[in-house]
Scaffold this motif. Structure first.
Motif, PDB file in Angstrom:
ATOM      1  N   GLY A 169       0.861  -1.224   0.048  1.00  0.00           N
ATOM      2  CA  GLY A 169       0.103  -0.094  -0.181  1.00  0.00           C
ATOM      3  C   GLY A 169       0.807   1.122  -0.121  1.00  0.00           C
ATOM      4  N   LEU A 170       1.828   1.287   0.795  1.00  0.00           N
ATOM      5  CA  LEU A 170       2.784   2.282   0.919  1.00  0.00           C
ATOM      6  C   LEU A 170       3.575   2.643  -0.184  1.00  0.00           C
ATOM      7  CD1 LEU A 170       4.006   1.895   4.614  1.00  0.00           C
ATOM      8  CD2 LEU A 170       2.607   3.711   3.975  1.00  0.00           C
ATOM      9  N   ALA A 171       4.100   1.506  -0.799  1.00  0.00           N
ATOM     10  CA  ALA A 171       5.020   1.912  -1.899  1.00  0.00           C
ATOM     11  C   ALA A 171       4.408   1.780  -3.197  1.00  0.00           C
ATOM     12  CB  ALA A 171       5.710   0.374  -1.696  1.00  0.00           C
ATOM     13  N   MET A 172       3.022   1.324  -3.396  1.00  0.00           N
ATOM     14  CA  MET A 172       2.442   1.592  -4.766  1.00  0.00           C
ATOM     15  C   MET A 172       1.512   2.788  -4.887  1.00  0.00           C
ATOM     16  SD  MET A 172       0.823  -2.353  -5.351  1.00  0.00           S
ATOM     17  CE  MET A 172       1.730  -3.407  -6.261  1.00  0.00           C
ATOM     18  N   THR A 173       1.217   3.484  -3.581  1.00  0.00           N
ATOM     19  CA  THR A 173       0.402   4.557  -3.538  1.00  0.00           C
ATOM     20  C   THR A 173       1.267   5.945  -3.452  1.00  0.00           C
ATOM     21  OG1 THR A 173      -0.339   4.693  -1.132  1.00  0.00           O
ATOM     22  CG2 THR A 173      -1.404   3.467  -2.766  1.00  0.00           C
ATOM     23  N   GLY A 174       2.325   5.802  -2.759  1.00  0.00           N
ATOM     24  CA  GLY A 174       3.089   6.947  -2.358  1.00  0.00           C
ATOM     25  C   GLY A 174       2.614   7.702  -1.369  1.00  0.00           C
ATOM     26  N   GLY A 175       1.764   7.223  -0.639  1.00  0.00           N
ATOM     27  CA  GLY A 175       0.599   7.869   0.405  1.00  0.00           C
ATOM     28  C   GLY A 175       1.534   8.376   1.462  1.00  0.00           C
ATOM     29  N   SER A 176       1.139   9.154   2.446  1.00  0.00           N
ATOM     30  CA  SER A 176       1.620   9.688   3.468  1.00  0.00           C
ATOM     31  C   SER A 176       1.221   8.980   4.753  1.00  0.00           C
ATOM     32  CB  SER A 176       1.295  11.157   3.540  1.00  0.00           C
ATOM     33  OG  SER A 176       2.048  11.929   4.565  1.00  0.00           O
ATOM     34  N   LEU A 177       2.380   8.658   5.656  1.00  0.00           N
ATOM     35  CA  LEU A 177       1.997   7.861   6.764  1.00  0.00           C
ATOM     36  C   LEU A 177       2.416   8.817   8.119  1.00  0.00           C
ATOM     37  CD1 LEU A 177       1.600   4.885   7.635  1.00  0.00           C
ATOM     38  CD2 LEU A 177       3.889   4.834   7.978  1.00  0.00           C
ATOM     39  N   SER A 178       1.269   9.216   9.022  1.00  0.00           N
ATOM     40  CA  SER A 178       1.795  10.026   9.978  1.00  0.00           C
ATOM     41  C   SER A 178       2.705   9.369  11.037  1.00  0.00           C
ATOM     42  CB  SER A 178       0.457  10.322  10.660  1.00  0.00           C
ATOM     43  OG  SER A 178      -0.009   9.182  11.453  1.00  0.00           O
TER      44      SER A 178
END
Ligand code: T3D
Length: 269
Positions: A169-178
């Motif tokens: 999820g993190l690597a494929m979306t490039g989303g931000s994690l708090s």
């Protein structure tokens, strides 16, 4: 004791004092993104750390509002006739040795994530032994947002620590994690309120600087090495490390101080 680095740096701040080496990425206008020059200066500072006896802990942090935004993309912009930069070469020469060094150097490496950590900046933070972040910090696998894959060890550490579903999820979306979620997922040691961050960081590095260095180093070696060993091999390693530590002056001092109900004075021997 105050030992200042005898080299002058443009892209980092570096200082060794009271057993604590402080390396601050210092390109705040670019959120401390890595240029070739910054890689070279970080490498030289790490050489200094390893050449300075009695350094007990290395602290990495960033100047300004960010920790590090990974590779400086200004260095990657091309005019129409320019050939593409060989990114494999950049990784081989700079990012790979940096991650190898941080994870293998015997002293503890603390990362104080003072703000956003993106791309290789996030994974450099996650390669450190103890990661403490301000609550407002964010961790972003931003590689995919520019057409790249997570590097600097991201595809190794993320699935091991957070599991495949979250890693993908993190690597494929490039989303931000708090920072709070990063702590809940076991990616970092602590997320602390912004106004307590500096005090907590100082307490942590001061504690590590006074800790028995051989024992701290043994903990790093054993825990970091465990991914590649069986339980039987790990039990053997623990035996061998404990045997060595049992002959150390710090162990004798630790036991003596405990029995005398006083604070131990460890010397790293
Ligand atoms: O190339 C190789 O060698 C291969 C290895 C690659 C490793 C990598 O790290 S690839 C990933 C590179 N990094 C990124 O893609 C991150 C790019 N930055 C961002 O996505 C965002 O800046 C952040 C999410 C990190 C922060 O966003 P925000 O809104 O808080 O700040 P901002 O406004 O975007 O950035 C502030 C300034 O920093 C801005 O400059 P300006 O407009 O005020 O003059 C921005 O351009 C600059 N900046 C941010 N990141 C970089 C950067 N400048 C150069 N390189 C950057 N990576």
């Amino acid at each position: 004791m105050s030992v200042r680095g005898d080299m002058s740096y443009e892209t980092i701040l570096f200082d060794v004092r009271d057993g604590i080496a402080r390396l601050t990425f210092n390109r705040p206008g670019q959120l401390n993104a890595f240029t070739r020059k910054m890689h070279e200066e970080v490498r030289a500072a790490l050489d200094q750390v390893q050449a300075t006896p009695d350094t007990r802990v290395l602290l990495l942090t960033g100047a300004g509002r960010g920790f590090c935004a990974g590779q400086d993309l200004g260095e990657r912009k091309r005019e129409c006739d320019d050939p593409p930069v060989d990114l494999g070469e950049s990784i081989e020469l700079y990012y790979k040795p940096l991650i190898q060094r941080l994870t293998k150097m015997p002293l503890p490496v603390v990362c104080a994530v003072n703000g956003v950590a993106a791309g290789a900046g996030a994974n450099i933070a996650l390669a450190c032994d103890i990661v403490i972040a301000t609550r407002s910090a964010r961790f972003i696998q931003s590689f995919v947002n520019i057409g790249l894959v997570s590097d600097a060890g991201g595809t190794w550490i993320l699935p091991r620590v957070v599991g495949q579903a979250r890693a993908l999820g993190l690597a494929m979306t490039g989303g931000s994690l708090s920072a709070d979620t990063a702590m809940q997922w076991g990616l970092i040691w602590r997320s602390v309120p912004d106004d307590e961050f500096q005090r907590e960081v100082e307490e942590l590095v001061t504690k590590l600087a006074a800790a028995p260095a051989l024992a701290v180093s043994a903990a790093k070696r054993a825990v970091r090495g465990c991914w590649a060993t069986s339980l039987d091999e790990q039990l053997d390693l623990e035996r061998d490390l404990q045997q060595k530590l049992g002959f150390s002056s710090d162990y004798a001092e630790g036991v003596a101080a405990f029995r005398a109900k006083r604070t131990p004075q460890f010397r790293g021997r």
